[in-house]
Design a protein around this motif. Structure first.
Motif, PDB file in Angstrom:
ATOM      1  N   GLY A   1     -31.010  25.577 -11.554  1.00  0.00           N
ATOM      2  CA  GLY A   1     -30.783  25.412 -12.987  1.00  0.00           C
ATOM      3  C   GLY A   1     -30.067  26.568 -13.620  1.00  0.00           C
TER       4      GLY A   1
ATOM      5  N   ASP B   1     -31.364  31.825 -13.840  1.00  0.00           N
ATOM      6  CA  ASP B   1     -31.987  30.631 -13.255  1.00  0.00           C
ATOM      7  C   ASP B   1     -33.303  30.314 -13.972  1.00  0.00           C
ATOM      8  OD1 ASP B   1     -33.413  32.728 -12.407  1.00  0.00           O
ATOM      9  OD2 ASP B   1     -33.110  32.428 -10.266  1.00  0.00           O
ATOM     10  N   SER B   2     -33.949  29.262 -13.498  1.00  0.00           N
ATOM     11  CA  SER B   2     -35.195  28.839 -14.149  1.00  0.00           C
ATOM     12  C   SER B   2     -36.254  29.925 -14.046  1.00  0.00           C
ATOM     13  CB  SER B   2     -35.706  27.557 -13.494  1.00  0.00           C
ATOM     14  OG  SER B   2     -34.765  26.541 -13.613  1.00  0.00           O
TER      15      SER B   2
ATOM     16  N   PHE C   1     -28.232  20.757 -21.693  1.00  0.00           N
ATOM     17  CA  PHE C   1     -28.833  20.146 -20.498  1.00  0.00           C
ATOM     18  C   PHE C   1     -27.885  19.150 -19.830  1.00  0.00           C
ATOM     19  CE2 PHE C   1     -31.391  16.817 -18.487  1.00  0.00           C
ATOM     20  CZ  PHE C   1     -32.110  17.575 -17.596  1.00  0.00           C
TER      21      PHE C   1
ATOM     22  N   CYS D   1     -27.098  19.969 -15.931  1.00  0.00           N
ATOM     23  CA  CYS D   1     -27.804  19.267 -14.859  1.00  0.00           C
ATOM     24  C   CYS D   1     -26.857  18.443 -13.993  1.00  0.00           C
ATOM     25  CB  CYS D   1     -28.897  18.381 -15.423  1.00  0.00           C
ATOM     26  SG  CYS D   1     -28.315  16.879 -16.148  1.00  0.00           S
TER      27      CYS D   1
ATOM     28  N   ASP E   1     -34.937  19.145  -9.412  1.00  0.00           N
ATOM     29  CA  ASP E   1     -34.504  20.445  -9.925  1.00  0.00           C
ATOM     30  C   ASP E   1     -34.124  20.345 -11.392  1.00  0.00           C
ATOM     31  OD1 ASP E   1     -34.883  21.594  -7.505  1.00  0.00           O
ATOM     32  OD2 ASP E   1     -32.829  21.303  -6.839  1.00  0.00           O
ATOM     33  N   ALA E   2     -33.489  19.230 -11.741  1.00  0.00           N
ATOM     34  CA  ALA E   2     -33.077  19.065 -13.138  1.00  0.00           C
ATOM     35  C   ALA E   2     -34.301  19.006 -14.032  1.00  0.00           C
ATOM     36  CB  ALA E   2     -32.251  17.794 -13.293  1.00  0.00           C
TER      37      ALA E   2
ATOM     38  N   MET F   1     -35.667  22.353 -14.463  1.00  0.00           N
ATOM     39  CA  MET F   1     -34.873  23.099 -15.433  1.00  0.00           C
ATOM     40  C   MET F   1     -35.217  22.649 -16.845  1.00  0.00           C
ATOM     41  SD  MET F   1     -30.806  23.457 -15.784  1.00  0.00           S
ATOM     42  CE  MET F   1     -30.489  22.002 -16.702  1.00  0.00           C
TER      43      MET F   1
END
Lengths: 328, 183, 372
Positions: C209, C258-259, C344, C348, C355-356, C359
């Motif tokens: 993400g 990242d996330s 988003f 994404c 993973d999306a 995120m």
């Protein structure tokens, strides 16, 4: 002749009863265990310690209407839950709980259990596909790829053990480990120094095979709503649920038989069914513990783990054991 | 620092030197306030329509530093200057000036660094045919803000790739923040 | 690991994530065009709980709108009402007593911690770990009890008044807060040990993400999303308001984009909020909580006023266009998650759905606040 039929009926009834009772009370145990882990009481209203919760849940599930989504493949939709439960019950037939308590001791017991375990993956595929739900289809594809990739290291590990014991009969596998903890397959011996690693691999694979967290990608509720059983309600869902717990019991039994000496006492004293039950429930507790402690893996993380780590290690172990068996 | 730079850069959009002069209305109000102490703005109706140009505002009083009013045609040029200077888009909204028969769309830009400077860009369009060029090509984040403003005010953002209702229902044909909106 | 291999345009299907989906934590819908598990294209559909707070702001008087602000974000309501009272105070030129300012800061920070705690639990739940939610909610409960004792409500606070507060804090509150701080510190350490180091958790968030600083700028993302992208941006420091300049606190910034970076920012922020609360309690002056001189009817002079505050989710902006009457002529709410969510769709693309959604969890969405 009639005695054989009676024997078979009793065995099947006992297997179904054991599976159903276990499934029901494992749900209770899981919820109580989750409650303990999460600092809350869990179900404690119905009966002492909430022990009447599973029958209440059962009655609720059975009295609910079975909904079939429009456009679903009715036949597959109805067959899938049964297919989830039936192989699990069938597998109980050959599991030896003690020297004497076994419905039917087969020469190919290991093979039979794995054959039926593979059918479990089939039921997930049918459920996801038959319910005409995109989440269901995605989940079933995930679950099938997961089942396939974890069966491989699992079977390789089993082959290692079968090679050592020279039999596929579960009873004889246990008998080969009799005498105390030092004879168990878990403990490394001269011919198989990597046995603890095999145990770990087998344990991880049974988690994955039973679709338990952290490998519960088939139902990944935060991504795929409820995965393959998104569209199932009432007893259809109930059967999936029971099938899952029955599979857990089988997984724990297999680990016990293959690695932990079955019904044998760690010190070689008083072997019996109680030791077997104690071991499987301890394993089941660890399953529950893991579920409520770990987050979920990703599908690629899961497949990578199997194909890039577990399979090479188990293959190496197989070759090593084969070589060492020749030497010693 | 950045404030002076931005005033300079944005002023170049207005070749006319006169708009840089401080807004007459503010001064008049202050004069009156000085005149009779307590009673502020007894006659605020007389304020003339604001001319296009760049104004420097007091951050403590208004919450923003630079106030730019321009024609819709110059909007893209101004936003490009702002984009180049590294501002982020805060929001886009509208104001319905029904008495003047105009719709104003307001763009807020601010900075991530500690050189605080909030720029407000305003542009007015006639109320019967409100149309402003889209800035979603420069700031993709403007897309949602423009859709929202289109929902609420009916301002058409020319060139917007996906100008369908965002917050209102898909089939909404009303614009609730217009002053003549009757629910 | 993420990234599509080959995408054939004719072999995609549309997946509606939402309006009712466990991962969206509300009624948000993302129309995803999927190629198997990969997202080819996503389009967010909003407005399922749109309530038109901005129109309500226009046809009510300023004090009447105050409760509306806490209905924007049910997890961090205090920050939003803070924005409103600050905007009106700026517009109408109302002086706020020092004690009230300190109590406001303490309350907003307490609320920020409670919001982040809930986010922490919900985020780990998004990743499939249930247990942290229960732990986080228990800790949050202490904060809610503290705030309930003073403000009278547990979630949708209407505690601030123009120029001051509705209710003064007593010694019980101060002592209880002092007692809660070390407890929360201990819990934060425990969360760090239990969750942050978990290998599955890290594997699911590291390098997943990515939201770059440039992307934040183009979409106007603020708050922990921007700070997780290496941007040192916090309205409390960049555009100081209230008594925040008096406090000594740091803005956690992580550069990984990242996330996990966004997760770490929020976890560190709770620690910093605890520092602010501690200092606030130490410095809390005596005095009134409402100004002596306050206009009976709030009529800000004609003009256009903007006020930004740092809420738990990012920079919340409120624009009031006043025509000199007791109602606002235009009442614009710039909600932080609205901008954070708008990126988003782009971010994404090409990710796997799990993973999306991880995120999405790291963006800390509160849907009523997006839809307003």
């Amino acid at each position: 002749m009639s005695l054989t039929i009676l024997n078979a009926v009793v065995a099947v009834v006992a297997a179904i009863a054991f599976a159903a009772a276990n499934a029901a009370y494992l749900v209770w145990a899981e919820r109580r265990g989750a409650g303990r882990i999460q600092r809350r009481p869990g179900p404690n209203v119905n009966g002492p310690l909430g022990l009447l919760q599973p029958p209440c849940d059962g009655i609720k599930l059975m009295t609910k209407q079975l909904m079939i989504p429009g456009g679903a493949d009715k036949a597959l939709f109805m067959v899938a839950p049964v297919l989830a439960m039936a192989p699990a019950i069938m597998s109980f037939v050959t599991i030896p709980f003690s020297e004497t308590i076994v419905a039917h001791s087969m020469n190919v017991g290991v093979l039979m259990i794995f054959a039926f375990a593979s059918l479990g993956g089939m039921s997930i595929l049918l459920a996801g596909w038959g319910s005409r739900n995109k989440y269901g289809v995605m989940a079933s594809v995930r679950a099938v790829s997961q089942n396939i990739s974890y069966e491989v290291p699992m079977l390789i590990t089993v082959i290692t053990i079968v090679m050592m014991a020279g039999t596929m009969n579960l009873k004889e596998l246990v008998a080969a480990q009799a005498g105390g903890i030092w004879n168990w397959n878990l403990i490394p011996s001269l011919s198989s120094p990597l046995m603890p690693v095999s145990f770990l691999i087998f344990f991880i694979c049974s988690l994955a095979e039973t679709n338990r967290a952290p490998f519960d990608l088939g139902e990944a509720e935060s991504e795929l709503v409820a995965g393959f059983h998104t569209e199932y309600g009432s007893m259809g869902f109930g059967l999936f649920f029971m099938g899952e717990y029955a599979n857990i019991v089988i997984g724990a039994s297999l680990i016990t038989i293959l690695f932990l000496g079955g019904w044998d006492c760690p010190l070689g004293l008083f072997p019996g069914v109680w030791w077997f039950l104690l071991k499987i429930y301890m394993l089941i507790f660890s399953f529950i513990w893991i579920r409520w402690t770990f987050p979920r893996t990703t599908i690629y993380g899961l497949l990578n783990l199997s194909w890039k780590i577990l399979i090479p290690i188990s293959l190496f172990n197989l070759l090593l054991t084969a070589g060492l068996l020749k030497v010693f | 620092m950045i404030k002076e730079k931005m005033i300079q850069a944005l002023s170049e959009l207005f070749p006319d030197p006169e708009p840089i002069v401080e807004e007459p209305v503010v001064e008049a109000a202050e004069d009156e306030a000085a005149d009779d102490g307590k009673k502020k703005k007894p006659k605020k109706k007389v304020e003339p329509p604001r001319v296009n140009g760049v104004l420097e505002r007091d951050h403590a009083a208004h919450g923003y530093d630079i106030d730019v009013q321009l024609d819709p045609g110059e909007l893209l040029a101004a936003v490009m200057i702002i984009d180049k200077a590294g501002f982020f888009i805060e929001s886009i909204t509208g104001v319905d000036w029904i008495k003047e028969k105009q719709l104003e769309s307001v763009y807020d830009f601010s900075r991530y660094d500690h050189d605080l400077c909030r720029i407000v860009v305003r542009t007015r369009t006639p109320r019967d045919n409100p149309s402003v060029p889209t800035i979603s090509k420069i700031y993709p984040g403007a897309s949602w803000h423009e859709r929202e403003t289109h929902d609420f005010f009916g301002i058409k953002f020319e060139g917007h790739p996906h100008l369908i209702p965002l917050l209102l229902p898909e089939d909404a044909d009303f614009h609730p923040l217009l002053k003549d909106f009757k629910p | 690991m993420s990234g599509p291999i080959h995408i054939r345009k004719d072999e995609t299907f549309t997946l509606n994530v939402g309006p009712q989906h466990p991962a969206t934590h509300g009624v948000l819908r993302v129309k995803m065009e999927m190629d198997g598990e990969y997202i080819v294209k996503a389009e967010t559909v909003l407005g399922y709980i749109h309530r038109m707070h901005e129109l309500m702001g226009e046809n009510r008087t300023y004090p009447q709108v105050l409760p509306n602000l806490s209905r924007l974000d049910y997890l961090g309501a205090m920050g939003y009402t803070h924005g409103h009272v600050l905007a009106i105070e700026r517009a109408a030129g109302i002086e706020v007593p020092e004690r009230a300012e300190y109590i406001r800061a303490i309350m907003v920070e307490l609320n920020r911690i409670s919001s982040h705690l809930f986010w922490f639990g919900a985020f780990v739940m998004d990743l499939g770990g249930f247990t942290p939610l229960m732990y986080a909610i228990q800790d949050r409960e202490h904060i809610l009890d503290l705030m309930e004792a003073v403000t009278g409500s547990r979630l949708t606070y209407c505690y601030f008044r123009f120029g001051g507060l509705y209710n003064d804090v007593d010694d019980d509150f101060i002592n209880a807060t002092r007692a809660v701080i070390p407890m929360l510190r201990k819990s934060l350490k425990k969360y760090d040990a239990l969750v942050t180091g978990n290998i599955i958790f890290r594997k699911r968030l590291e390098d997943i993400g990515p939201i770059s600083a440039e992307m934040c700028r183009k979409y106007g993302a603020t708050g922990p999303v921007a700070r997780g992208a290496g941007l040192d941006f916090d309205v409390r420091k960049n555009e100081p308001y209230s008594v925040y300049p008096e406090f000594d606190f740091d803005i956690p910034v992580y550069h990984e984009c990242d996330s996990l970076a966004r997760y770490k920012v929020r976890m560190d922020e709770m620690e910093q909020s605890l520092r602010i609360i501690e200092q606030g309690l130490d410095k809390l002056p005596d005095g009134p909580i409402m100004p002596k001189k306050k206009p009976k009817l709030i009529k800000p002079p004609v003009g256009d006023y903007y006020q930004a505050v740092e809420t738990a989710r990012g920079s919340f902006g409120i624009r009031i266009v006043s025509d000199g009457t007791k109602n606002a002529y235009r009442f614009k709410l710039r909600s932080p998650t609205y901008s954070n969510m708008s990126l988003f769709d782009e971010a994404c693309e090409g990710m796997m759905i799990m993973d999306a959604l991880a995120m999405m969890g790291s963006l800390d969405l509160v849907i009523p606040e997006i839809d307003r």
